[in-house]
Design a protein around this motif. Sequence first.
Motif, PDB file in Angstrom:
ATOM      1  N   ALA A 142      42.372  44.494  44.918  1.00  8.70           N
ATOM      2  CA  ALA A 142      41.156  42.943  46.326  1.00  8.70           C
ATOM      3  C   ALA A 142      40.866  43.560  46.749  1.00  8.70           C
ATOM      4  O   ALA A 142      40.017  43.636  47.378  1.00  8.70           O
ATOM      5  N   GLY A 143      39.776  44.992  46.720  1.00  3.68           N
ATOM      6  CA  GLY A 143      39.001  45.643  47.400  1.00  3.68           C
ATOM      7  C   GLY A 143      37.529  44.866  46.771  1.00  3.68           C
ATOM      8  O   GLY A 143      37.054  44.463  46.473  1.00  3.68           O
ATOM      9  N   ASP A 144      36.708  45.660  47.460  1.00  2.00           N
ATOM     10  CA  ASP A 144      34.702  45.182  46.431  1.00  2.00           C
ATOM     11  C   ASP A 144      34.977  45.349  45.719  1.00  2.00           C
ATOM     12  O   ASP A 144      34.177  44.050  45.479  1.00  2.00           O
ATOM     13  N   ILE A 145      35.305  45.430  43.987  1.00  2.00           N
ATOM     14  CA  ILE A 145      35.185  45.600  43.428  1.00  2.00           C
ATOM     15  C   ILE A 145      35.741  44.154  42.827  1.00  2.00           C
ATOM     16  O   ILE A 145      35.286  43.123  41.942  1.00  2.00           O
ATOM     17  N   GLY A 146      37.006  44.160  43.045  1.00  2.00           N
ATOM     18  CA  GLY A 146      38.278  43.010  43.053  1.00  2.00           C
ATOM     19  C   GLY A 146      37.496  41.519  43.554  1.00  2.00           C
ATOM     20  O   GLY A 146      37.500  40.049  43.049  1.00  2.00           O
ATOM     21  N   ARG A 147      37.384  41.916  44.815  1.00  2.00           N
ATOM     22  CA  ARG A 147      36.781  40.455  44.777  1.00  2.00           C
ATOM     23  C   ARG A 147      35.438  39.863  44.381  1.00  2.00           C
ATOM     24  O   ARG A 147      35.256  38.888  44.059  1.00  2.00           O
ATOM     25  N   HIS A 148      34.360  40.758  44.165  1.00  2.00           N
ATOM     26  CA  HIS A 148      33.374  40.431  43.611  1.00  2.00           C
ATOM     27  C   HIS A 148      33.557  40.336  41.578  1.00  2.00           C
ATOM     28  O   HIS A 148      33.189  38.734  41.139  1.00  2.00           O
ATOM     29  N   PHE A 149      34.452  40.255  41.144  1.00  2.00           N
ATOM     30  CA  PHE A 149      35.254  39.974  40.040  1.00  2.00           C
ATOM     31  C   PHE A 149      36.010  38.467  40.264  1.00  2.00           C
ATOM     32  O   PHE A 149      36.015  37.848  39.912  1.00  2.00           O
ATOM     33  N   ALA A 150      36.348  38.546  41.133  1.00  2.00           N
ATOM     34  CA  ALA A 150      37.468  37.272  41.216  1.00  2.00           C
ATOM     35  C   ALA A 150      36.331  35.415  42.202  1.00  2.00           C
ATOM     36  O   ALA A 150      36.315  34.828  41.217  1.00  2.00           O
ATOM     37  N   ARG A 151      35.584  36.592  42.653  1.00  2.00           N
ATOM     38  CA  ARG A 151      34.495  35.439  42.697  1.00  2.00           C
ATOM     39  C   ARG A 151      33.714  35.134  41.756  1.00  2.00           C
ATOM     40  O   ARG A 151      32.905  33.501  41.313  1.00  2.00           O
ATOM     41  N   LEU A 152      33.471  35.656  40.797  1.00  4.19           N
ATOM     42  CA  LEU A 152      32.931  35.595  39.373  1.00  4.19           C
ATOM     43  C   LEU A 152      33.938  34.684  38.841  1.00  4.19           C
ATOM     44  O   LEU A 152      33.496  33.816  37.777  1.00  4.19           O
ATOM     45  N   ALA A 153      34.859  34.808  38.329  1.00  8.44           N
ATOM     46  CA  ALA A 153      36.166  34.266  37.817  1.00  8.44           C
ATOM     47  C   ALA A 153      35.501  32.795  38.652  1.00  8.44           C
ATOM     48  O   ALA A 153      36.052  31.777  38.194  1.00  8.44           O
ATOM     49  N   GLN A 154      36.432  32.568  40.024  1.00  9.19           N
ATOM     50  CA  GLN A 154      36.010  31.634  40.338  1.00  9.19           C
ATOM     51  C   GLN A 154      35.571  30.594  39.947  1.00  9.19           C
ATOM     52  O   GLN A 154      34.971  28.950  39.521  1.00  9.19           O
ATOM     53  N   ALA A 155      33.906  30.902  39.956  1.00 12.54           N
ATOM     54  CA  ALA A 155      32.916  30.254  39.790  1.00 12.54           C
ATOM     55  C   ALA A 155      32.834  29.544  37.938  1.00 12.54           C
ATOM     56  O   ALA A 155      31.923  29.159  38.334  1.00 12.54           O
ATOM     57  N   HIS A 156      33.546  30.685  37.164  1.00 13.14           N
ATOM     58  CA  HIS A 156      34.009  29.866  35.614  1.00 13.14           C
ATOM     59  C   HIS A 156      34.801  29.085  36.202  1.00 13.14           C
ATOM     60  O   HIS A 156      35.262  28.403  35.009  1.00 13.14           O
ATOM     61  N   GLY A 157      35.424  28.699  36.997  1.00 15.57           N
ATOM     62  CA  GLY A 157      36.334  27.455  36.844  1.00 15.57           C
ATOM     63  C   GLY A 157      37.942  27.829  36.656  1.00 15.57           C
ATOM     64  O   GLY A 157      38.831  27.383  36.679  1.00 15.57           O
ATOM     65  N   ALA A 158      37.716  29.567  37.158  1.00 13.29           N
ATOM     66  CA  ALA A 158      39.476  30.339  36.441  1.00 13.29           C
ATOM     67  C   ALA A 158      40.499  30.496  37.968  1.00 13.29           C
ATOM     68  O   ALA A 158      39.737  29.764  39.164  1.00 13.29           O
ATOM     69  N   ARG A 159      41.476  30.503  38.392  1.00  9.50           N
ATOM     70  CA  ARG A 159      42.249  29.786  39.057  1.00  9.50           C
ATOM     71  C   ARG A 159      42.526  31.392  39.331  1.00  9.50           C
ATOM     72  O   ARG A 159      43.465  32.593  38.604  1.00  9.50           O
ATOM     73  N   VAL A 160      42.287  32.053  40.205  1.00 11.88           N
ATOM     74  CA  VAL A 160      42.309  33.636  41.130  1.00 11.88           C
ATOM     75  C   VAL A 160      43.608  34.276  42.010  1.00 11.88           C
ATOM     76  O   VAL A 160      42.847  33.462  42.698  1.00 11.88           O
ATOM     77  N   VAL A 161      44.481  35.065  41.236  1.00  9.40           N
ATOM     78  CA  VAL A 161      45.263  35.569  42.354  1.00  9.40           C
ATOM     79  C   VAL A 161      44.803  36.805  42.693  1.00  9.40           C
ATOM     80  O   VAL A 161      44.163  37.704  41.314  1.00  9.40           O
ATOM     81  N   GLY A 162      45.283  37.541  43.458  1.00 10.28           N
ATOM     82  CA  GLY A 162      45.066  39.640  43.440  1.00 10.28           C
ATOM     83  C   GLY A 162      46.385  40.073  43.711  1.00 10.28           C
ATOM     84  O   GLY A 162      47.441  39.559  44.472  1.00 10.28           O
ATOM     85  N   VAL A 163      46.141  41.105  43.249  1.00  6.89           N
ATOM     86  CA  VAL A 163      47.816  42.404  43.582  1.00  6.89           C
ATOM     87  C   VAL A 163      47.034  43.092  44.885  1.00  6.89           C
ATOM     88  O   VAL A 163      45.831  43.837  43.959  1.00  6.89           O
ATOM     89  N   ARG A 164      47.602  43.408  45.759  1.00  4.11           N
ATOM     90  CA  ARG A 164      46.624  44.962  46.603  1.00  4.11           C
ATOM     91  C   ARG A 164      48.982  44.938  47.325  1.00  4.11           C
ATOM     92  O   ARG A 164      49.965  44.457  47.855  1.00  4.11           O
ATOM     93  N   ARG A 165      48.067  46.549  47.819  1.00  2.00           N
ATOM     94  CA  ARG A 165      49.930  46.935  48.343  1.00  2.00           C
ATOM     95  C   ARG A 165      50.571  46.354  49.604  1.00  2.00           C
ATOM     96  O   ARG A 165      51.884  45.699  49.888  1.00  2.00           O
ATOM     97  N   HIS A 166      49.435  45.574  50.533  1.00  2.00           N
ATOM     98  CA  HIS A 166      49.849  44.769  51.587  1.00  2.00           C
ATOM     99  C   HIS A 166      49.034  43.354  51.222  1.00  2.00           C
ATOM    100  O   HIS A 166      47.875  43.000  51.290  1.00  2.00           O
ATOM    101  N   ALA A 167      49.834  41.772  51.510  1.00  2.00           N
ATOM    102  CA  ALA A 167      49.052  41.154  50.817  1.00  2.00           C
ATOM    103  C   ALA A 167      48.147  40.514  51.934  1.00  2.00           C
ATOM    104  O   ALA A 167      46.576  40.773  51.895  1.00  2.00           O
ATOM    105  N   GLY A 168      48.516  39.800  53.373  1.00  2.00           N
ATOM    106  CA  GLY A 168      47.124  40.283  54.308  1.00  2.00           C
ATOM    107  C   GLY A 168      45.861  39.312  54.437  1.00  2.00           C
ATOM    108  O   GLY A 168      46.596  37.796  53.365  1.00  2.00           O
ATOM    109  N   ALA A 169      45.398  38.932  55.026  1.00  2.00           N
ATOM    110  CA  ALA A 169      44.545  38.028  54.350  1.00  2.00           C
ATOM    111  C   ALA A 169      43.946  37.545  53.453  1.00  2.00           C
ATOM    112  O   ALA A 169      43.673  38.724  52.836  1.00  2.00           O
TER     113      ALA A 169
END
Length: 309
Positions: A142-169
């Motif tokens: 869920a770094g810079d690239i992952g966040r960009h991908f998530a926003r693209l998918a969400q804009a098309h109506g997808a439900r997006v979750v992410g995985v990283r070492r520490h959950a956080g914000a």
Amino acid sequence: MNILVLPPFTEAQRRVLEAGAPGSAFTYTSPANATDEQISSADAIVGNLPPERLAVARRVRLLQLNSAGYDAYAAPGIVPEGCALASAVGAYGQAVAEHLYAMVLMLMKHLDGYRDDQRDHVWGERGAVTTMAGARVLVLGAGDIGRHFARLAQAHGARVVGVRRHAGAVPEGFEHIYTMDELPGLLPQADVIASFLPSTPATRGIVDKAFLTRCKRGAYFANGGRGDLVVQADLAEALERGQLAGAALDVTVPEPLPTDDPLWDAPNLLITPHVAGGFHLHTVLDNIARIAAENLRRLGAGEPIINAV
């Protein structure tokens, strides 16, 4: 301050860079054409100078890479003592995410097959297609690239979750962030899995037969992180038996992929030759110039640099 600049910046990008260190002397060249004299006199180097050439960089106080990765510079003794090393994390998010997202959409709509049909002069249908609207998308990293991908998918109506070492914000574009320990339970729910993980001992070979067997049958997989995350024989087997509906790779092991590698012939697989990043999209060099300018300003002011590694 003498600053040696290696990326092919435009005039506008050079102005952005030079604003970070007013009054400094900027020398523009390329990694292949940089001379030992230029390297030895540089107080700062912007760009990926071949590691072996840093031996003559006696004055350098900042090596600002133009890449997000820095593996080639991580070994002890490569970077001169007293020199700060900074990556270009944050420069490639849009470019890599758009590239991988387009590859996934191409597979979902069978555009790869229709392109093949066009070459063969075949007029025919390839059946039902799928959509991002309503899809469950799992983003690994869920770094810079992952966040960009998530926003693209969400804009098309997808439900997006992410995985990283520490959950956080939870960043914009994601509904929830999970830890790597929770990954096995998330795989059966995902229609699309996109990986942008770095290469570490914990991630190498993570996409193996066990991982792929847990995936929902008919899911799509994309990798824009590092090639060694994927056990390529296991991925090919998952495609052949229909466990995955398709896969998109911009990275492989090795690179270039040998012409006789069986991965080329795996069904429903799109491969691009590690070109999602690079300097192909103009925003990448815009971002590198901005990051480098900020670090030059910080170097001159005696402040901690950003993207330090």
